[in-house]
Design an enzyme around this catalytic site. Structure first.
Site, mmCIF file in Angstrom:
data_model
loop_
_atom_site.group_PDB
_atom_site.id
_atom_site.type_symbol
_atom_site.label_atom_id
_atom_site.label_comp_id
_atom_site.label_asym_id
_atom_site.label_seq_id
_atom_site.Cartn_x
_atom_site.Cartn_y
_atom_site.Cartn_z
ATOM 1 C CG HIS A 226 30.109 63.002 37.658
ATOM 2 N ND1 HIS A 226 29.034 63.522 38.357
ATOM 3 C CD2 HIS A 226 30.629 64.047 36.959
ATOM 4 C CE1 HIS A 226 28.930 64.810 38.110
ATOM 5 N NE2 HIS A 226 29.889 65.155 37.258
ATOM 6 C CD GLU A 271 27.471 67.492 32.077
ATOM 7 O OE1 GLU A 271 28.678 67.503 31.771
ATOM 8 O OE2 GLU A 271 26.915 68.465 32.617
ATOM 9 C CE1 TYR A 383 27.079 74.236 35.909
ATOM 10 C CE2 TYR A 383 26.467 72.431 34.449
ATOM 11 C CZ TYR A 383 26.935 72.884 35.676
ATOM 12 O OH TYR A 383 27.238 71.987 36.660
ATOM 13 C CD GLU A 439 26.449 68.641 37.077
ATOM 14 O OE1 GLU A 439 27.043 69.520 36.415
ATOM 15 O OE2 GLU A 439 26.864 67.465 37.165
ATOM 16 C CD1 TRP A 477 29.534 72.783 39.597
ATOM 17 C CD2 TRP A 477 28.896 70.695 40.088
ATOM 18 N NE1 TRP A 477 30.667 72.021 39.652
ATOM 19 C CE2 TRP A 477 30.311 70.729 39.954
ATOM 20 C CE3 TRP A 477 28.278 69.483 40.416
ATOM 21 C CZ2 TRP A 477 31.102 69.592 40.112
ATOM 22 C CZ3 TRP A 477 29.068 68.358 40.563
ATOM 23 C CH2 TRP A 477 30.460 68.427 40.414
ATOM 24 C CD GLU A 484 34.021 72.778 38.019
ATOM 25 O OE1 GLU A 484 33.498 72.074 37.132
ATOM 26 O OE2 GLU A 484 33.588 72.841 39.185
ATOM 27 C CD1 TRP A 485 34.552 68.645 34.281
ATOM 28 C CD2 TRP A 485 35.654 66.862 35.023
ATOM 29 N NE1 TRP A 485 33.655 67.873 34.993
ATOM 30 C CE2 TRP A 485 34.309 66.770 35.454
ATOM 31 C CE3 TRP A 485 36.531 65.836 35.375
ATOM 32 C CZ2 TRP A 485 33.826 65.700 36.213
ATOM 33 C CZ3 TRP A 485 36.045 64.776 36.146
ATOM 34 C CH2 TRP A 485 34.729 64.712 36.551
#
Length: 616
Positions: A226, A271, A383, A439, A477, A484-485
């Site tokens: 991930h 992803e 999303y 997600e 999610w 978030e990254w």
């Protein structure tokens, strides 16, 4: 939950093709650019200016949307998002300013957030998140294992064959392989690192955490990769290095041996196209630095570019894991898939079509096409919609948005499910028929959008199921706000807010948590729930709300900026009857839904074959 992959493709391709000068993105409180005077752009603007068909009234809601009792409602986490004491590649990347052109940390809000590196303490205190997941009446819990935690040293660190320790190292690794997960045969010789799992104490901890979820009555969806590579793998070129295929297969085999008995679903990669794009082509994920447009375009070169090489190796790794699990009898009970990111990408202007087409070609179907014969199910992370405009993502004022800048499009989820169903199910070479939404969530600190976001996306899933599309689960999610990254701690995706100033990272349920818990318990979305959720949205129109993206859509923010509720006339509720009409893209032309059935395409009007450039 990162949404920058299409944006990165767009910026690189649009800068290169330069079919038309970019019109830019209008500020949120200003009107759009003036209409063009002539040519194709004039007709494009003419049809774009036509008002969309009026949305159906709330009375069109059915009395209830019911799901079969076998349907799985759940929530998701990921190791890099939630685990403390994790010395992965993200930790130095977020802390350093050396490689960022603005001299700030690569991850937004990292230095301004208390105890950022602790994340959510899921490693030392997993009971907190697992308990919240259970309180949401979750039937499934998605979590992951971190490769860098379980294999902190490169297998290529073996001494060379002439070194005195080489025989001892080989003997140790052979003994470890024979012992499997029962016990590690003592400490390895100094300088020796085996392929596969190296830290069996950590693997046993993961077994404990999986057991905690099972004890709460939840099935487990386990993700092997991930978005977090070990630092040693990044130093060796990341997924562009073919050696990682065997290393990952050995690591995965050990994990599957240890955890498969308590795991119902295995996701090999989350992803993968997003990871390859943002790591190798954009450079906004570890190890960096950020790439120039020319570097990005070289990365996208077919076959020889880093993107193609990375994706090819990831596909090979997935196939190796799948084949090994099936060969050793793990595949009968353990269902194996991927979590593939799919957005609904449309062009704002005719001259944006080329960049849109490239983004679709790279990110939508190509990865699943290559592994369609090694899947038991297909996971889709959805999303929303991104409206491509010049070198960025447009934000028209009549569209609903998350605070991370992504347009909300519930009907897009239905269309994506339909597209994938029609492309793969019962088609030659495809081994699977089922989908899980692995997600779906929204950045929304105010929790004004999230209740309706949940109910309306579930309405889209219910409509897909009613048409024969086998969607067997929905995973939201996420449980609690996390980082978030590269977008860092600014966007808030959690059903629970987190007080990072409190010693215990106190969680507080948002109203949406109650909504989701009620749905998960009843296996239904009532008309009253949908109406009440939408009333919350409309009641806040015109008020200020936070946004975690810059006005031009290109950058995240350390601190949110506040703007008025700029989607005053947006109606993003799911209405099935609206699917039969042309899809109106604000700021763009009327476009058919991608891969729409002929019956719908034939019924759609107006007919604009010369301008229907959006179909993939």
């Amino acid at each position: 939950a990162q949404g920058s992959a299409p944006r990165m493709v767009i910026q690189m391709v649009a800068a290169a093709i330069a079919v038309q000068p970019s019109v830019g993105t209008p500020a949120l409180d200003r009107p759009s650019t003036s209409p063009p005077k002539s040519g194709l752009a004039f007709w494009h603007h003419f049809f774009a200016s036509s008002p969309p068909p009026p949305p159906p009234s709330a009375a069109a809601y059915p009395s209830a949307l019911s799901f079969d009792r076998s349907f799985l409602f759940g929530v998701a986490t990921a190791p890099a998002h939630v685990e403390d004491n994790l010395h992965d590649a993200w930790l130095p990347f977020c802390n350093t300013t050396e490689l960022h052109p603005n001299g700030r940390p690569h991850c937004h809000a990292w230095r301004t957030t208390p105890r950022a590196a602790e994340r959510l303490r899921f490693w030392s205190e997993p009971e907190a998140e697992i308990g919240l997941a259970a309180a949401l009446n979750s039937g499934v819990f998605r979590m992951g294992v971190d490769w860098s935690r379980l294999a902190p040293t490169s297998p290529s660190a073996f001494p060379n064959a002439s070194a005195p320790v080489a025989p001892a190292c080989s003997a140790f690794c052979e003994a470890r392989e024979e012992a499997k997960v029962g016990a590690s045969p003592g400490a390895p010789p100094e300088g020796c690192a085996c392929s596969g799992v190296q830290d069996f104490v950590a693997l046993a901890r993961y077994r404990e955490i999986v057991g905690m979820a099972k004890a709460k009555g939840m099935k487990v969806v386990l993700t092997l990769f991930h978005h977090s590579l070990p630092k040693w793998a990044l130093a060796d070129g990341g997924w562009t290095n073919g050696a990682l295929v065997d290393y990952f297969a050995a690591f995965s085999a050990d994990v599957v041996d240890a955890l498969a008995a308590d795991t119902e679903f295995l996701i090999t990669f989350n992803e993968p196209t997003v990871f390859a794009m943002l790591t190798h082509c954009a450079g906004i994920w570890p190890p960096g630095p950020k790439k120039s447009t020319s570097q990005g375009l070289r990365c996208l070169a077919p076959i020889v570019g880093d993107y193609a090489r990375a994706v090819w190796n990831i596909q090979a790794a997935h196939r190796a894991v799948y084949a090994d699990a099936k060969a050793r009898g793990r595949g009968s009970a353990l269902k194996i898939g991927v979590a593939h990111n799919v957005g609904y990408n449309v062009a704002e202007h005719v001259w944006d079509e080329a960049a849109t087409a490239v983004a679709k070609a790279l990110l939508k179907f190509s990865f699943i096409d290559a592994i369609r014969d090694t899947l038991d199910f297909c996971g889709l992370n959805y999303y929303g919609k991104e409206i491509i405009s010049g070198q960025t993502i447009a934000q028209p004022t009549d569209v609903g948005y998350s605070e991370a800048g992504r347009a909300i499009d519930t009907e897009g989820l239905y269309s994506v499910l339909q597209m994938f169903h029609e492309r793969y199910v019962n088609k030659p070479g495809a081994t699977w028929k089922r989908f899980m939404v692995t997600e779906n969530g929204v950045a929304d600190a105010t929790d004004v959008l999230r209740p309706a976001f949940i109910t309306e996306h579930l309405a889209a899933i219910a409509a897909a199921v009613s048409k024969g599309i086998d969607v067997f689960g929905y995973i939201h999610w996420t449980i609690s706000d996390n980082w978030e990254w590269a977008d860092g701690y600014c966007p808030k995706f959690g059903l629970y807010s987190v007080d990072r100033t409190s010693p215990s990272l106190t969680r507080t349920a948002r109203p949406s948590a109650t909504v989701y818990a009620d749905i998960s318990k009843s296996y239904a979305v009532s008309r009253e729930q949908r109406e009440a959720a939408w009333k919350v949205v409309t009641a806040h129109r015109g008020q200020l709300r936070p946004f975690c993206r810059s006005e031009d859509g290109k950058e995240g923010l350390d601190e949110p900026r506040y703007n008025r509720w700029f989607s005053d006339n947006a109606d993003w509720r799911f209405h099935e009857e609206r699917l039969a009409a042309p899809h109106h893209t604000p700021g763009g032309i009327f476009l058919q839904r991608e891969a729409a059935p002929e019956s719908r395409a034939a019924a759609a009007a107006p007919s604009l074959p010369a301008l229907a450039l959006g179909a993939a």
